[in-house]
Each structure stands twice: as structure tokens, then as C-alpha cells.
Write a protein that holds these residues in place. Structure first.
Motif, PDB file in Angstrom:
ATOM      1  N   GLU A 109       0.818 -35.073 -19.526  1.00  0.00           N
ATOM      2  CA  GLU A 109       0.430 -36.094 -20.488  1.00  0.00           C
ATOM      3  C   GLU A 109       0.589 -37.445 -19.818  1.00  0.00           C
ATOM      4  O   GLU A 109       1.486 -37.661 -19.015  1.00  0.00           O
ATOM      5  N   THR A 110      -0.331 -38.356 -20.120  1.00  0.00           N
ATOM      6  CA  THR A 110      -0.314 -39.670 -19.489  1.00  0.00           C
ATOM      7  C   THR A 110      -0.761 -40.737 -20.477  1.00  0.00           C
ATOM      8  O   THR A 110      -1.469 -40.436 -21.429  1.00  0.00           O
ATOM      9  N   THR A 111      -0.345 -41.959 -20.243  1.00  0.00           N
ATOM     10  CA  THR A 111      -0.809 -43.071 -21.066  1.00  0.00           C
ATOM     11  C   THR A 111      -2.128 -43.575 -20.506  1.00  0.00           C
ATOM     12  O   THR A 111      -2.500 -43.235 -19.373  1.00  0.00           O
ATOM     13  N   ALA A 112      -2.852 -44.399 -21.275  1.00  0.00           N
ATOM     14  CA  ALA A 112      -4.110 -44.960 -20.798  1.00  0.00           C
ATOM     15  C   ALA A 112      -3.872 -45.782 -19.531  1.00  0.00           C
ATOM     16  O   ALA A 112      -4.652 -45.719 -18.580  1.00  0.00           O
ATOM     17  N   ARG A 113      -2.789 -46.545 -19.516  1.00  0.00           N
ATOM     18  CA  ARG A 113      -2.483 -47.361 -18.333  1.00  0.00           C
ATOM     19  C   ARG A 113      -2.233 -46.489 -17.102  1.00  0.00           C
ATOM     20  O   ARG A 113      -2.764 -46.731 -16.033  1.00  0.00           O
ATOM     21  N   GLU A 114      -1.422 -45.432 -17.284  1.00  0.00           N
ATOM     22  CA  GLU A 114      -1.139 -44.543 -16.165  1.00  0.00           C
ATOM     23  C   GLU A 114      -2.412 -43.825 -15.715  1.00  0.00           C
ATOM     24  O   GLU A 114      -2.654 -43.657 -14.520  1.00  0.00           O
TER      25      GLU A 114
ATOM     26  N   THR B 118      -3.832 -35.176 -21.502  1.00  0.00           N
ATOM     27  CA  THR B 118      -4.061 -35.866 -22.765  1.00  0.00           C
ATOM     28  C   THR B 118      -3.797 -37.345 -22.529  1.00  0.00           C
ATOM     29  O   THR B 118      -2.716 -37.722 -22.106  1.00  0.00           O
ATOM     30  N   VAL B 119      -4.790 -38.173 -22.775  1.00  0.00           N
ATOM     31  CA  VAL B 119      -4.667 -39.611 -22.579  1.00  0.00           C
ATOM     32  C   VAL B 119      -4.316 -40.233 -23.927  1.00  0.00           C
ATOM     33  O   VAL B 119      -4.986 -39.976 -24.922  1.00  0.00           O
ATOM     34  N   THR B 120      -3.251 -41.029 -23.935  1.00  0.00           N
ATOM     35  CA  THR B 120      -2.831 -41.671 -25.174  1.00  0.00           C
ATOM     36  C   THR B 120      -2.975 -43.176 -25.076  1.00  0.00           C
ATOM     37  O   THR B 120      -2.937 -43.744 -23.988  1.00  0.00           O
ATOM     38  N   LYS B 121      -3.165 -43.802 -26.215  1.00  0.00           N
ATOM     39  CA  LYS B 121      -3.207 -45.260 -26.291  1.00  0.00           C
ATOM     40  C   LYS B 121      -2.337 -45.660 -27.475  1.00  0.00           C
ATOM     41  O   LYS B 121      -2.594 -45.213 -28.591  1.00  0.00           O
ATOM     42  N   ASN B 122      -1.327 -46.434 -27.199  1.00  0.00           N
ATOM     43  CA  ASN B 122      -0.359 -46.820 -28.226  1.00  0.00           C
ATOM     44  C   ASN B 122       0.238 -45.603 -28.923  1.00  0.00           C
ATOM     45  O   ASN B 122       0.429 -45.586 -30.135  1.00  0.00           O
ATOM     46  N   GLY B 123       0.483 -44.551 -28.146  1.00  0.00           N
ATOM     47  CA  GLY B 123       1.115 -43.356 -28.695  1.00  0.00           C
ATOM     48  C   GLY B 123       0.186 -42.395 -29.408  1.00  0.00           C
ATOM     49  O   GLY B 123       0.618 -41.352 -29.871  1.00  0.00           O
ATOM     50  N   THR B 124      -1.095 -42.706 -29.482  1.00  0.00           N
ATOM     51  CA  THR B 124      -2.064 -41.840 -30.163  1.00  0.00           C
ATOM     52  C   THR B 124      -2.989 -41.209 -29.127  1.00  0.00           C
ATOM     53  O   THR B 124      -3.538 -41.908 -28.279  1.00  0.00           O
ATOM     54  N   ALA B 125      -3.143 -39.898 -29.199  1.00  0.00           N
ATOM     55  CA  ALA B 125      -4.043 -39.204 -28.275  1.00  0.00           C
ATOM     56  C   ALA B 125      -5.475 -39.661 -28.523  1.00  0.00           C
ATOM     57  O   ALA B 125      -5.936 -39.673 -29.656  1.00  0.00           O
ATOM     58  N   VAL B 126      -6.158 -40.075 -27.447  1.00  0.00           N
ATOM     59  CA  VAL B 126      -7.537 -40.553 -27.578  1.00  0.00           C
ATOM     60  C   VAL B 126      -8.521 -39.753 -26.738  1.00  0.00           C
ATOM     61  O   VAL B 126      -9.723 -39.825 -26.958  1.00  0.00           O
ATOM     62  N   ALA B 127      -8.031 -38.984 -25.768  1.00  0.00           N
ATOM     63  CA  ALA B 127      -8.942 -38.205 -24.918  1.00  0.00           C
ATOM     64  C   ALA B 127      -8.170 -37.062 -24.273  1.00  0.00           C
ATOM     65  O   ALA B 127      -6.945 -37.097 -24.159  1.00  0.00           O
ATOM     66  N   ARG B 128      -8.933 -36.046 -23.847  1.00  0.00           N
ATOM     67  CA  ARG B 128      -8.351 -34.925 -23.120  1.00  0.00           C
ATOM     68  C   ARG B 128      -9.244 -34.641 -21.921  1.00  0.00           C
ATOM     69  O   ARG B 128     -10.464 -34.579 -22.059  1.00  0.00           O
TER      70      ARG B 128
END
Length: 86
Positions: free
Chosen positions: A2-7, A32-42
Motif C-alpha cells: 500500500e502506498t500514498t499518492a505522494r509515495e 492501492t494508492v490512497t489520497k488523504n487516507g482514502t483509496a483512490v486507485a489500485r
């Protein structure tokens, strides 16, 4: 994984390379890409069945409806259309 959008933005080439290699953890690597703690893409590896076949012509296969009309020769069509557009 799992990774953040920035990472993901900073390490996208490494993450995509891992997916392309088909790395597995139990089943398959899924990012799973998250933005502000919410999953937005896989991001998952592409399998052979996931890539649609390339069409043989620009429009692909055409299926025209059967209108029940008779098959006409070019001469018959030309005779029918003579004088219609003048």
C-alpha cells in the motif's frame, strides 16, 4: 503493498516495475494508492486475458443488420438511382 499518492508519485517506476514482473505476495502484488487516507486507485499486473485483441481495421468488425432486401448488382443500383439527384 500500500502506498500514498505522494509515495506512488515518487516511486511509480519501481512500483510499476514490480507489478510488471508479476511479483507475488500470496496471490499477486496489488498496489492501492490512497489520497488523504482514502483509496483512490489500485495497480495490478496485467494478465494476457486483460489485453483486448487489436482490431484488423480502424473500425473493427462491423455487423450490419439483415434488412431482408434483395441483393442488387451495381448496374441495378445505378439504374434505380438515375435521375434521383438531379
Amino acid at each position: 503493498m500500500e502506498t500514498t499518492a505522494r509515495e506512488f508519485n515518487q516511486r511509480s517506476s519501481q512500483i510499476l516495475a514490480a507489478a510488471a514482473r508479476g511479483e507475488t505476495v500470496t496471490v499477486t502484488v496489488t498496489v492501492t494508492v490512497t489520497k488523504n487516507g482514502t483509496a483512490v486507485a489500485r495497480v495490478v499486473p496485467i494478465g494476457d486475458d486483460d489485453v483486448p485483441p487489436c482490431p484488423t481495421d480502424p473500425m473493427g468488425a462491423l455487423r450490419l443488420p439483415d434488412l431482408g432486401l434483395p441483393d442488387l448488382t451495381d448496374d441495378e443500383i445505378e439504374d434505380t438511382l438515375k435521375g434521383m439527384g438531379s
